[in-house]
Design an enzyme around this catalytic site. Structure first.
Site, PDB file in Angstrom:
ATOM      1  N   ARG A 185       0.892  -0.920  -0.160  1.00 18.97           N
ATOM      2  CA  ARG A 185      -0.058   0.205   0.054  1.00 18.97           C
ATOM      3  C   ARG A 185       0.765   0.879   0.127  1.00 18.97           C
ATOM      4  O   ARG A 185       2.202   1.257   0.440  1.00 18.97           O
ATOM      5  CB  ARG A 185      -0.662   0.130   1.027  1.00 18.97           C
ATOM      6  CG  ARG A 185      -2.062  -0.965   1.619  1.00 18.97           C
ATOM      7  CD  ARG A 185      -3.082  -0.044  -0.037  1.00 18.97           C
ATOM      8  NE  ARG A 185      -4.793  -0.732  -0.012  1.00 18.97           N
ATOM      9  CZ  ARG A 185      -4.791  -1.992  -0.920  1.00 18.97           C
ATOM     10  NH1 ARG A 185      -3.839  -2.212  -2.265  1.00 18.97           N
ATOM     11  NH2 ARG A 185      -5.921  -2.612  -0.768  1.00 18.97           N
ATOM     12  N   GLU A 191      -3.186   7.569  -5.719  1.00 17.97           N
ATOM     13  CA  GLU A 191      -3.760   6.738  -6.927  1.00 17.97           C
ATOM     14  C   GLU A 191      -4.858   6.911  -7.861  1.00 17.97           C
ATOM     15  O   GLU A 191      -6.000   7.498  -7.805  1.00 17.97           O
ATOM     16  CB  GLU A 191      -4.034   5.576  -7.073  1.00 17.97           C
ATOM     17  CG  GLU A 191      -2.634   5.258  -6.166  1.00 17.97           C
ATOM     18  CD  GLU A 191      -2.322   2.985  -6.043  1.00 17.97           C
ATOM     19  OE1 GLU A 191      -3.743   2.235  -6.233  1.00 17.97           O
ATOM     20  OE2 GLU A 191      -1.844   2.861  -5.461  1.00 17.97           O
ATOM     21  N   HIS A 212       0.009   0.280 -10.403  1.00 19.58           N
ATOM     22  CA  HIS A 212      -0.794  -0.915  -9.310  1.00 19.58           C
ATOM     23  C   HIS A 212      -1.563  -1.895 -10.253  1.00 19.58           C
ATOM     24  O   HIS A 212      -2.524  -2.385 -10.715  1.00 19.58           O
ATOM     25  CB  HIS A 212      -1.817  -0.608  -8.840  1.00 19.58           C
ATOM     26  CG  HIS A 212      -2.510  -0.914  -7.512  1.00 19.58           C
ATOM     27  ND1 HIS A 212      -2.875  -0.052  -6.213  1.00 19.58           N
ATOM     28  CD2 HIS A 212      -2.066  -1.982  -7.359  1.00 19.58           C
ATOM     29  CE1 HIS A 212      -3.384  -1.440  -5.573  1.00 19.58           C
ATOM     30  NE2 HIS A 212      -2.451  -2.300  -5.782  1.00 19.58           N
TER      31      HIS A 212
END
Length: 619
Positions: free
Chosen positions: A307, A336, A355
């Protein structure tokens, strides 16, 4: 206060407990058994058939919607709305059991319009399932399935209030995330991304992109759960020396892989590469910061597929510019997508991906199957191990045990924060003292909340009545329960709860009882949970805010000395209690504080001459 004399003691169920290694998640589950009065009324009206403390999610007959009728829906089957793209294998499983409505890209208004016709909803991360959705369902929605790990987009509190079970798919992405971590590790060490961009720009810069070898280098894995252990296996195959830090990791499991468990300090000081695999919790938020970077070996390289929030991104930029961190490889970010002008993303020594940790064909199919099986099981009335919120419980049970539920979780949180060292927790004993007969006191809620308190502070796992025993079992924690039957009126369900952790070291040695276990004990007084015993010392402090425990020489002026330090730093003291063995000997002072003291304030407390040890605990 002397411990009540037991008339009988019976060891109840030994539960060999512990859980899947955490995958990252950013939000905590709601406090499991607290429902407002309105929700209690709804529960009675909508769940009148529930007679046990756990409400299974029973199949509901579907009234075919217009959409369903048009697509050949079968009346009598439950209806599942799939709001975001799901793998074919998962859809095939769903269609064998239910009417499936695949409606992608719904607006919030369209989702609310459809949801009252659906028994289950499956989403990924792009669909927000807020309180408005649960209210619009009119009580029909029984299950929400999140095809992935994080449940940031689902309002868990609203789901619980409306009797809706939320399940996720926490294991299917494990190998994909581990493989991506290794891909970033190798790409960073050989400057693959930078060299690729350079060559495509028409340059031939062999001397500029000289890399570093992995053989013989030390990789520190922070967070030794499922993903972390899979990364370790692969790194060992690359010839790396692998160490790990995780308060819950099993030393036996680490040794089987060939990994050495170490302290956080040793990991920071000795690692050539650091790979992050912990969840984002209050304890891990910005865990890598200016202070921790300063402790690292110069030239260290950082990999993060967990994370983004576990790294202070501004501090990482400073560490890169100062040469403390030679390179970083990041798949996740605090925000993000990150800003286009992000100094971190644009840094020449940083390799980034958007990601992609779970983005493999195989992982996506695995997630589809896992979430489909969880949703189907829930609609059949089975209790899913991947449930992330609590099922409804009868209002009368909740009403009576509510304050003890809060006490149980806080005792668990206190106990785990007193553990030192990296060996992990293996054995926990919970004792309930009560005047009630064993068959008149269901302790499952309390055991679940103690497990929640022990595990959630450093994990992304959501612990509740559904998954508590499974969670503890997967983590190798053995929880035993004992009841002490007291003389007296059974009007109050429990007199006190005691939690003991065996075979561990303590960062506050005074919390260790004469028998060698970390021991905390508490009672409910006027509806408020109180800590009443630490180790062999009797105290009495409300479990609100946070807590400072000090062992001191019992002499005049100690309360004033500590209180003055806190007052000077504008830290408000809510409660204070002193327990001592004998006058002028040793005492333990328990201080409740409304705010978290800064490090300098805690240092000043530790420098008071008569203070022999102290610890700050977050509740």
């Amino acid at each position: 206060m002397a411990a009540p004399h037991p008339t009988t003691a019976a060891a109840a169920n030994n539960h060999r407990l512990a859980l899947q290694s955490p995958s990252p998640a950013q939000h905590r589950a709601p406090a499991v058994l607290r429902l407002p009065h309105r929700a209690q009324q709804q529960a009675r009206a909508q769940r009148a058939r529930i007679s046990a403390p756990v409400a299974a999610v029973a199949p509901a007959a579907s009234t075919a919607s217009a959409d369903g009728a048009a697509s050949g829906a079968v009346t009598g089957k439950p209806t599942v709305l799939v709001a975001e793209k799901l793998g074919a294998a998962g859809l095939a499983l769903l269609k064998e059991f239910a009417n499936v409505d695949c409606s992608y890209g719904l607006s919030p208004e369209e989702l609310r319009a459809k949801i009252s016709l659906c028994d289950a909803l499956i989403v990924r991360s792009g669909t927000k399932v807020g309180r408005d959705v649960f209210e619009a369902s009119g009580g029909r929605l029984r299950v929400v399935g999140r095809a992935g790990v994080g449940i940031d987009n689902v309002d868990l509190a609203a789901a619980t209030e409306h009797g809706c079970l939320v399940v996720n798919a926490p294991t299917a992405n494990t190998v994909a995330a581990a493989e991506h971590g290794i891909a970033l590790l190798t790409a960073m060490s050989r400057n693959i991304a930078q060299a690729d961009a350079s060559l495509k720009a028409g340059k031939w810069q062999r001397n500029k992109y000289v890399g570093v070898s992995l053989v013989g280098k030390t990789l520190a894995i922070l967070g030794f759960g499922k993903v972390g252990s899979e990364v370790a296996r692969r790194a060992k195959g690359l010839g790396m020396h692998v160490i790990a830090h995780d308060p819950y990791a099993s030393a036996d499991r680490a040794r089987a892989i060939g990994v050495e468990l170490v302290s956080m300090e040793e990991a920071m000081q000795t690692a050539d590469f650091i790979s992050l695999h912990m969840p984002l919790t209050p304890a891990t938020n910005k865990m890598l910061n200016d202070e921790t970077f300063a402790k690292m070996k110069k030239g260290v390289r950082i990999i993060n597929v967990a994370r983004g929030g576990v790294i202070d991104e501004d501090a990482l930029v400073r560490a890169l510019d100062a040469g403390i961190v030679a390179q970083a490889a990041l798949d996740v970010f605090t925000k993000e997508p990150p800003a286009p002008d992000s100094k971190l993303v644009l840094h020449e020594n940083v390799t980034v991906t958007p990601h992609l940790g779970a983005s493999t064909v195989e992982a996506q199919e695995g997630v589809a199957i896992e979430i489909a099986e969880a949703v189907i099981g829930a609609l059949k009335g089975e209790l899913a191990a991947s449930a992330v919120n609590a099922p409804m419980v009868p209002a009368e049970v909740l009403s009576e045990l509510a304050p003890f539920v809060v006490l149980a979780e806080k005792l668990g949180r206190l106990a785990v924060q007193l553990v030192a060292g990296g060996g992990g927790i293996k054995s926990v004993k919970v004792t309930y003292a009560s005047a009630r007969a064993p068959d008149d006191l269901d302790t499952r809620l309390l055991r679940a909340m103690i497990t929640k308190g022990l595990i959630e502070p450093i994990s992304s796992v959501f612990v509740n009545l559904v998954n508590a025993d499974f969670t503890a079992k997967q983590r190798g924690v053995r929880i035993t329960e004992e009841r002490i039957l007291l003389d007296g009126s059974p009007e109050t369900p429990i007199d006190y709860i005691q939690v003991q952790i065996a075979n561990v070291e303590s960062k506050f040695p005074s919390a260790v009882s004469e028998s060698g276990e970390i021991t905390v004990e508490g009672r409910v007084k006027d509806g408020i949970p109180h800590l009443t015993k630490v180790g062999a010392f009797q105290v009495d402090v409300s479990l609100e805010g946070s807590l400072i425990l000090c062992r001191q020489v019992d002499q005049p002026g100690m309360i004033g000395s500590v209180g003055s330090v806190l007052g000077e730093e504008n830290v408000n003291v809510s409660f204070m209690s002193v327990g001592r063995i004998a006058p002028r000997k040793h005492a333990v002072m328990a201080i409740g504080v409304d705010e978290e003291p800064c490090k300098s304030t805690l240092t000043k407390i530790g420098e008071i001459p008569a203070i022999e040890e102290f610890v700050f605990l977050k509740l």
